[in-house]
Design a protein around this motif. Structure first.
Motif, PDB file in Angstrom:
ATOM      1  N   SER A 185      47.421  32.698  36.371  1.00  0.00           N
ATOM      2  CA  SER A 185      46.443  32.914  37.430  1.00  0.00           C
ATOM      3  C   SER A 185      46.623  34.287  38.074  1.00  0.00           C
ATOM      4  CB  SER A 185      46.563  31.805  38.482  1.00  0.00           C
ATOM      5  OG  SER A 185      45.635  31.991  39.520  1.00  0.00           O
ATOM      6  N   LYS A 186      47.874  34.663  38.330  1.00  0.00           N
ATOM      7  CA  LYS A 186      48.145  35.972  38.926  1.00  0.00           C
ATOM      8  C   LYS A 186      47.708  37.098  37.989  1.00  0.00           C
ATOM      9  CE  LYS A 186      52.073  34.678  41.869  1.00  0.00           C
ATOM     10  NZ  LYS A 186      53.532  34.871  42.103  1.00  0.00           N
ATOM     11  N   ALA A 187      47.959  36.932  36.701  1.00  0.00           N
ATOM     12  CA  ALA A 187      47.600  37.974  35.743  1.00  0.00           C
ATOM     13  C   ALA A 187      46.094  38.190  35.706  1.00  0.00           C
ATOM     14  CB  ALA A 187      48.115  37.610  34.348  1.00  0.00           C
ATOM     15  N   VAL A 188      45.332  37.101  35.662  1.00  0.00           N
ATOM     16  CA  VAL A 188      43.879  37.226  35.633  1.00  0.00           C
ATOM     17  C   VAL A 188      43.379  37.881  36.922  1.00  0.00           C
ATOM     18  CG1 VAL A 188      41.710  35.927  35.595  1.00  0.00           C
ATOM     19  CG2 VAL A 188      43.567  35.302  34.044  1.00  0.00           C
ATOM     20  N   SER A 189      43.949  37.491  38.052  1.00  0.00           N
ATOM     21  CA  SER A 189      43.550  38.098  39.326  1.00  0.00           C
ATOM     22  C   SER A 189      43.882  39.585  39.345  1.00  0.00           C
ATOM     23  CB  SER A 189      44.255  37.396  40.491  1.00  0.00           C
ATOM     24  OG  SER A 189      43.837  36.055  40.604  1.00  0.00           O
ATOM     25  N   ASN A 190      45.052  39.951  38.825  1.00  0.00           N
ATOM     26  CA  ASN A 190      45.451  41.357  38.800  1.00  0.00           C
ATOM     27  C   ASN A 190      44.554  42.176  37.884  1.00  0.00           C
ATOM     28  OD1 ASN A 190      47.613  41.001  40.590  1.00  0.00           O
ATOM     29  ND2 ASN A 190      48.996  40.395  38.944  1.00  0.00           N
ATOM     30  N   ILE A 191      44.192  41.600  36.747  1.00  0.00           N
ATOM     31  CA  ILE A 191      43.289  42.302  35.838  1.00  0.00           C
ATOM     32  C   ILE A 191      41.941  42.524  36.515  1.00  0.00           C
ATOM     33  CG2 ILE A 191      41.968  42.050  33.698  1.00  0.00           C
ATOM     34  CD1 ILE A 191      44.443  40.642  32.517  1.00  0.00           C
ATOM     35  N   ARG A 192      41.430  41.493  37.162  1.00  0.00           N
ATOM     36  CA  ARG A 192      40.142  41.599  37.863  1.00  0.00           C
ATOM     37  C   ARG A 192      40.201  42.698  38.930  1.00  0.00           C
ATOM     38  NH1 ARG A 192      39.238  36.629  38.466  1.00  0.00           N
ATOM     39  NH2 ARG A 192      37.390  36.416  37.138  1.00  0.00           N
ATOM     40  N   GLU A 193      41.254  42.714  39.723  1.00  0.00           N
ATOM     41  CA  GLU A 193      41.402  43.724  40.769  1.00  0.00           C
ATOM     42  C   GLU A 193      41.479  45.127  40.176  1.00  0.00           C
ATOM     43  OE1 GLU A 193      44.863  42.531  42.881  1.00  0.00           O
ATOM     44  OE2 GLU A 193      43.922  40.754  43.771  1.00  0.00           O
ATOM     45  N   PHE A 194      42.188  45.254  39.047  1.00  0.00           N
ATOM     46  CA  PHE A 194      42.319  46.547  38.397  1.00  0.00           C
ATOM     47  C   PHE A 194      40.962  47.055  37.901  1.00  0.00           C
ATOM     48  CE2 PHE A 194      43.301  49.307  34.740  1.00  0.00           C
ATOM     49  CZ  PHE A 194      44.245  50.160  35.312  1.00  0.00           C
ATOM     50  N   MET A 195      40.180  46.157  37.328  1.00  0.00           N
ATOM     51  CA  MET A 195      38.863  46.557  36.828  1.00  0.00           C
ATOM     52  C   MET A 195      37.943  46.989  37.977  1.00  0.00           C
ATOM     53  SD  MET A 195      39.270  46.243  33.603  1.00  0.00           S
ATOM     54  CE  MET A 195      37.583  46.517  33.046  1.00  0.00           C
ATOM     55  N   VAL A 196      37.910  46.204  39.026  1.00  0.00           N
ATOM     56  CA  VAL A 196      37.038  46.536  40.167  1.00  0.00           C
ATOM     57  C   VAL A 196      37.474  47.855  40.802  1.00  0.00           C
ATOM     58  CG1 VAL A 196      36.314  45.783  42.471  1.00  0.00           C
ATOM     59  CG2 VAL A 196      36.415  44.133  40.589  1.00  0.00           C
ATOM     60  N   ALA A 197      38.794  48.076  40.893  1.00  0.00           N
ATOM     61  CA  ALA A 197      39.303  49.314  41.485  1.00  0.00           C
ATOM     62  C   ALA A 197      38.905  50.536  40.667  1.00  0.00           C
ATOM     63  CB  ALA A 197      40.821  49.243  41.621  1.00  0.00           C
TER      64      ALA A 197
END
Length: 514
Positions: free
Chosen positions: A195-207
């Protein structure tokens, strides 16, 4: 009969289930008489075990007594020790930390009342229990709650697995993931990491200015990958539909429409084999950026992988299956032929179709099945690479320049039109990602689709259909674009050192129970 003896037979379990149902029957009878509720829903805990240990574990007995902190907790009863007028039980909640989500409860009859205490002694492991009381430390120094009240919130009708051995059957762990999670701390940690990995990937893409979008799961035409789809029928439209094998063609339609950077963390479905690396339903992220090519994609994909590892497990130096995987160094970039030269003794024979054909036959590939004699040099090179090199690519490696004939959506190389501006990312001997400069020539794309249709007509059930609307979209003009897909499940296998894709999917595909 006690349900926390070290070992139990199936017959014991059946008897325990009968006993537990009898206890629930009594509770329902009491409820009918206005004495309590069988499944109450009016308790809310104020603390979790992890928070309590963080706040109070370092305090001494005297300091805790001076503070006089009160806690209300709830969780599954994992352990119980009945000792006459006083007892201990351990509750497990969803928190983590040094306590692994567990807190000990000290229960005395004189504190909660003899009638309730008598009932408590008959509660079972697995029951969901609430407790309220003062935080203290036992003589052995264990942080605990001295209960002033306890409540049975949910009666568990099935006994827990043996506490010393847990669930030994691996398929049972996959099939009954709920039991696996309640009894295996490692499993819980693994899925929290996911769950943390998917959230981190999402945040990285949006950033990085990517827009998250959602595209259809039901497709009138399957496309975006060479794969066999699942079929269904839409009653209202009275037409055959397919579960998504990839979101690619819809995401590129959005690039045509003017969104210059898009991504989707998506579920896709392929009606193919099941293995330690394959599940028919899987998660991947696809992203597309206008004015990027495959070289830009490789650099960015490397950054995605590093960010996910650093944010999820806190290091770029991983261990998988006992061997080191170093994500901190630049990922190697090799063409298919360079990889063959480096990892085999083929040498100059890499460009000899006859030699490759004979070598593949020696490796067990049959003429009838694989039509070796009719394959192009580039196709033979890919086959030889897959058979001899792929599993050797342990450290992160981009393999580039795949043949145009097997890359129907990728842009051909200007200097070598027989290969495309495409790469696959390999780590630990398996593919993690696939990306390329996108084909944005509508006429070339139409010709590639026609070739795929011909292949399908010749018996290739993984070849693509002709997508008229996608070609029409390209005819409006798509800017130069790069696109890539990253397998989230395989990435999580790496980050959690899991041997099978089933270990990182909460509910993997299994044969139906008989």
């Amino acid at each position: 009969m006690s349900d926390h003896t070290p070992t139990q037979t199936p017959q014991d379990d059946n008897q325990l289930i009968i006993e537990r149902r009898e206890k629930l029957k009594v509770m329902r009878q009491q409820q009918a008489l206005g004495k309590g509720v069988a499944f109450p829903n009016d308790f809310q805990p104020t603390h979790r075990a992890g928070e309590l240990f963080k706040d109070f574990e370092a305090k001494t007995t005297d300091e805790l007594a001076a503070v006089g902190a009160i806690a209300k907790v709830a969780g599954r009863m994992m352990l119980k020790r009945v000792m006459g007028k006083a007892s201990f039980c351990t509750l497990q909640d969803a928190s983590f930390g040094p306590s692994n989500g567990r807190i000990q409860i000290y229960v005395k009859g004189e504190d909660i009342g003899d009638e309730l205490y008598a009932s408590f002694k008959h509660w079972d492991l697995g029951d969901i229990v609430a407790a309220e009381g003062r935080i203290f430390k036992t003589k052995t120094g264990e942080l605990s709650i001295h209960a002033t009240s306890v409540r049975l919130l949910t009666k568990s009708l099935r006994p827990m697995p043996d506490k010393f051995h847990g669930m030994a059957d691996q398929e049972q762990k996959y099939r009954q993931r709920y039991v696996d999670l309640m009894t295996d701390e490692t499993a819980r940690q693994r899925f929290v990491a996911r769950s943390k990995a998917v959230s981190n990937i999402r945040e990285f893409m949006v950033a990085n200015d990517f827009l998250e979008v959602e595209t259809p799961m039901l497709h009138p035409i399957p496309g975006g990958a060479n794969a066999k789809p699942f079929k269904t029928h839409h009653n209202a439209l009275d037409q055959e539909m397919f579960l998504r094998i990839a979101p690619e063609l819809y995401l590129k339609r959005l690039i045509v429409g003017g969104f210059e950077r898009v991504f989707e963390i998506n579920r896709s479905y392929r009606n193919e084999g099941i293995s330690v690396r394959h599940n028919p339903e899987f998660t991947m992220m696809e992203f597309y950026a206008a004015y990027w090519n495959y070289l830009d994609l490789m650099t960015y994909t490397e950054a995605i992988i590093r960010n996910a590892a650093q944010k999820t497990v806190g290091t770029l130096e991983l261990t998988y299956n006992g061997k080191a995987v170093d994500l901190s160094q630049p990922f190697e970039r090799l063409t298919i032929t360079e990889a063959i030269r480096k990892h085999t003794d083929a040498g100059d024979n890499v460009n000899d179709s006859v030699w490759l054909t004979n070598a593949l036959r020696k490796l067990g590939l049959s003429e009838a099945k694989d039509k070796l004699s009719s394959r192009t040099l580039a196709s033979l090179q890919v086959m030889y690479f897959e058979e001899t090199v792929e599993e050797k690519l342990w450290q992160p490696t981009f393999i580039m320049e795949h043949p145009t004939e097997i890359s129907p959506l990728a842009r051909a190389n200007d200097d070598r039109p027989e290969v495309t501006e495409r790469f696959e990312l390999y780590i630990t001997g398996r593919e993690f990602g696939n990306g390329f400069s996108e084909l944005n020539d509508a006429e070339d794309q139409a010709a590639r689709f026609h070739a795929q249709v011909a292949a399908k007509d010749s018996g290739d059930d993984e070849a693509m259909f002709y997508d008229h609307d996608f070609v029409r979209a390209l005819e409006y003009g798509m800017p130069p674009t790069g696109g890539c897909g990253i397998g989230i499940d395989r990435l999580m296998m790496l980050l959690t050192d899991s041997p099978s894709i089933r270990d990182v999917i909460l509910f993997p595909a299994l044969r139906r129970e008989s």
